[in-house]
Design a protein around this motif. Structure first.
Motif, PDB file in Angstrom:
ATOM      1  N   UNK A   1       0.821  -1.209   0.000  1.00  0.00           N
ATOM      2  CA  UNK A   1       0.000   0.000   0.000  1.00  0.00           C
ATOM      3  C   UNK A   1       0.854   1.258   0.000  1.00  0.00           C
ATOM      4  N   UNK A   2       0.377   2.248  -0.737  1.00  0.00           N
ATOM      5  CA  UNK A   2       1.013   3.566  -0.726  1.00  0.00           C
ATOM      6  C   UNK A   2       0.230   4.476   0.215  1.00  0.00           C
ATOM      7  N   UNK A   3       0.941   5.225   1.028  1.00  0.00           N
ATOM      8  CA  UNK A   3       0.311   6.161   1.953  1.00  0.00           C
ATOM      9  C   UNK A   3       0.840   7.562   1.673  1.00  0.00           C
ATOM     10  N   UNK A   4      -0.043   8.554   1.785  1.00  0.00           N
ATOM     11  CA  UNK A   4       0.408   9.940   1.627  1.00  0.00           C
ATOM     12  C   UNK A   4      -0.452  10.868   2.468  1.00  0.00           C
ATOM     13  N   UNK A   5       0.040  12.092   2.623  1.00  0.00           N
ATOM     14  CA  UNK A   5      -0.690  13.170   3.273  1.00  0.00           C
ATOM     15  C   UNK A   5      -1.162  14.114   2.170  1.00  0.00           C
ATOM     16  N   UNK A   6      -2.391  14.591   2.260  1.00  0.00           N
ATOM     17  CA  UNK A   6      -2.871  15.492   1.204  1.00  0.00           C
ATOM     18  C   UNK A   6      -2.063  16.789   1.183  1.00  0.00           C
ATOM     19  N   UNK A   7      -1.808  17.278   0.012  1.00  0.00           N
ATOM     20  CA  UNK A   7      -1.050  18.525  -0.123  1.00  0.00           C
ATOM     21  C   UNK A   7      -1.893  19.732   0.280  1.00  0.00           C
ATOM     22  N   UNK A   8      -3.221  19.596   0.241  1.00  0.00           N
ATOM     23  CA  UNK A   8      -4.123  20.682   0.635  1.00  0.00           C
ATOM     24  C   UNK A   8      -4.662  20.454   2.043  1.00  0.00           C
ATOM     25  N   UNK A   9      -5.105  21.538   2.667  1.00  0.00           N
ATOM     26  CA  UNK A   9      -5.686  21.476   4.008  1.00  0.00           C
ATOM     27  C   UNK A   9      -7.188  21.732   3.935  1.00  0.00           C
TER      28      UNK A   9
ATOM     29  N   UNK B   1     -10.504   0.003   6.680  1.00  0.00           N
ATOM     30  CA  UNK B   1      -9.330  -0.025   5.814  1.00  0.00           C
ATOM     31  C   UNK B   1      -8.826  -1.451   5.618  1.00  0.00           C
ATOM     32  N   UNK B   2      -8.436  -1.747   4.383  1.00  0.00           N
ATOM     33  CA  UNK B   2      -7.921  -3.074   4.045  1.00  0.00           C
ATOM     34  C   UNK B   2      -6.403  -3.033   3.949  1.00  0.00           C
ATOM     35  N   UNK B   3      -5.735  -3.841   4.760  1.00  0.00           N
ATOM     36  CA  UNK B   3      -4.276  -3.907   4.717  1.00  0.00           C
ATOM     37  C   UNK B   3      -3.824  -5.352   4.568  1.00  0.00           C
ATOM     38  N   UNK B   4      -3.154  -5.662   3.464  1.00  0.00           N
ATOM     39  CA  UNK B   4      -2.667  -7.022   3.238  1.00  0.00           C
ATOM     40  C   UNK B   4      -1.153  -7.091   3.149  1.00  0.00           C
ATOM     41  N   UNK B   5      -0.477  -5.964   3.155  1.00  0.00           N
ATOM     42  CA  UNK B   5       0.972  -5.955   3.008  1.00  0.00           C
ATOM     43  C   UNK B   5       1.578  -4.736   3.664  1.00  0.00           C
TER      44      UNK B   5
ATOM     45  N   UNK C   1       0.118  -3.509   7.568  1.00  0.00           N
ATOM     46  CA  UNK C   1      -0.816  -2.452   7.908  1.00  0.00           C
ATOM     47  C   UNK C   1      -1.310  -2.500   9.339  1.00  0.00           C
ATOM     48  N   UNK C   2      -1.390  -3.689   9.911  1.00  0.00           N
ATOM     49  CA  UNK C   2      -1.866  -3.816  11.287  1.00  0.00           C
ATOM     50  C   UNK C   2      -0.976  -3.057  12.264  1.00  0.00           C
ATOM     51  N   UNK C   3       0.293  -2.872  11.897  1.00  0.00           N
ATOM     52  CA  UNK C   3       1.230  -2.169  12.778  1.00  0.00           C
ATOM     53  C   UNK C   3       0.896  -0.690  12.939  1.00  0.00           C
ATOM     54  N   UNK C   4       0.054  -0.158  12.054  1.00  0.00           N
ATOM     55  CA  UNK C   4      -0.378   1.229  12.208  1.00  0.00           C
ATOM     56  C   UNK C   4      -1.162   1.408  13.503  1.00  0.00           C
TER      57      UNK C   4
ATOM     58  N   UNK D   1      -4.051   9.476   3.496  1.00  0.00           N
ATOM     59  CA  UNK D   1      -4.709   8.632   2.496  1.00  0.00           C
ATOM     60  C   UNK D   1      -3.865   7.388   2.245  1.00  0.00           C
ATOM     61  N   UNK D   2      -4.499   6.250   2.060  1.00  0.00           N
ATOM     62  CA  UNK D   2      -3.765   4.999   1.827  1.00  0.00           C
ATOM     63  C   UNK D   2      -4.464   4.183   0.751  1.00  0.00           C
TER      64      UNK D   2
END
Length: 199
Positions: free
Chosen positions: A35-43, A91-95, A114-117, A195-196
């Motif tokens: 999975x790719x995770x990011x923070x939105x560039x806008x607020x 949320x679905x986390x498999x890797x 993902x469970x480690x989040x 976002x993920x």
């Protein structure tokens, strides 16, 4: 013969561009199952879902809009909770979960699974989340409405629709529990979203 060769070149170029896969076959910079995770560039203020029937659906729409603008092709969801939904259940986390830098080739692993989040109350992530959808470094806070176990807190801006209430926030670039639950703020403030990818 030249026409056939030109047609084949155009067709293969179109398919390659449409799939956003690099030379290693990675989609959005990560392998299938990861999975790719990011923070939105806008607020956004805490009432970003005001007037919407489903507040988390609106948050997911914001994530996917940011992803599409950056040329990403996976489906994304916001790491967010509301009155009726816990982030860890939606949320679905498999890797593993990783950030991708602006070159779209360099990745930073955040967690091996993902469970480690949802375990940051007892162990830190490998890296704090601080890259936006374009791979640029950002700072500040994010709306989460979520505790370090992934469950909803008592502060979520009335399902992300009321600027006069308060909402739980996380702190960007924090590898511990503060990444998701560092404090709460009045919902009239503007913060980012996590976002993920889900596919």
């Amino acid at each position: 013969m030249k026409k056939i060769t030109l047609y084949f070149f155009i067709l293969t170029s179109f398919v390659a561009c449409g799939d956003k896969e690099d030379s290693l076959g990675l989609k959005d910079g990560v392998e299938d199952g990861d999975h790719r995770i990011f923070v939105t560039s806008s607020k956004y203020d805490g009432a970003f879902a005001s007037g919407k029937a489903d507040s988390l659906e609106e948050a997911d729409s914001i994530c996917n809009s940011h992803a599409a603008t950056a040329g990403l092709v996976r489906t994304y969801k916001a790491i967010l909770s509301d009155e009726n939904n816990d982030a860890y259940l939606r949320l679905n986390f498999t890797g593993k979960v990783s950030m991708v830098e602006a070159d779209e080739e360099t990745t930073q692993e955040v967690v091996a699974s993902g469970i480690d989040l949802w375990l940051t109350g007892s162990k830190n992530m490998l890296a704090g989340v601080d890259l936006d959808e374009n791979g640029a470094s950002v700072s500040g806070n994010v709306w989460t409405g979520t505790g370090d176990t992934g469950a909803v807190t008592t502060s979520y801006c009335d399902n992300w629709s009321n600027t006069s209430l308060s909402g739980t926030i996380g702190t960007i670039d924090e590898p511990g529990a503060d990444w998701i639950e560092s404090s709460f703020m009045i919902c009239g403030n503007s913060f980012r979203l996590y976002c993920v990818s889900q596919d």
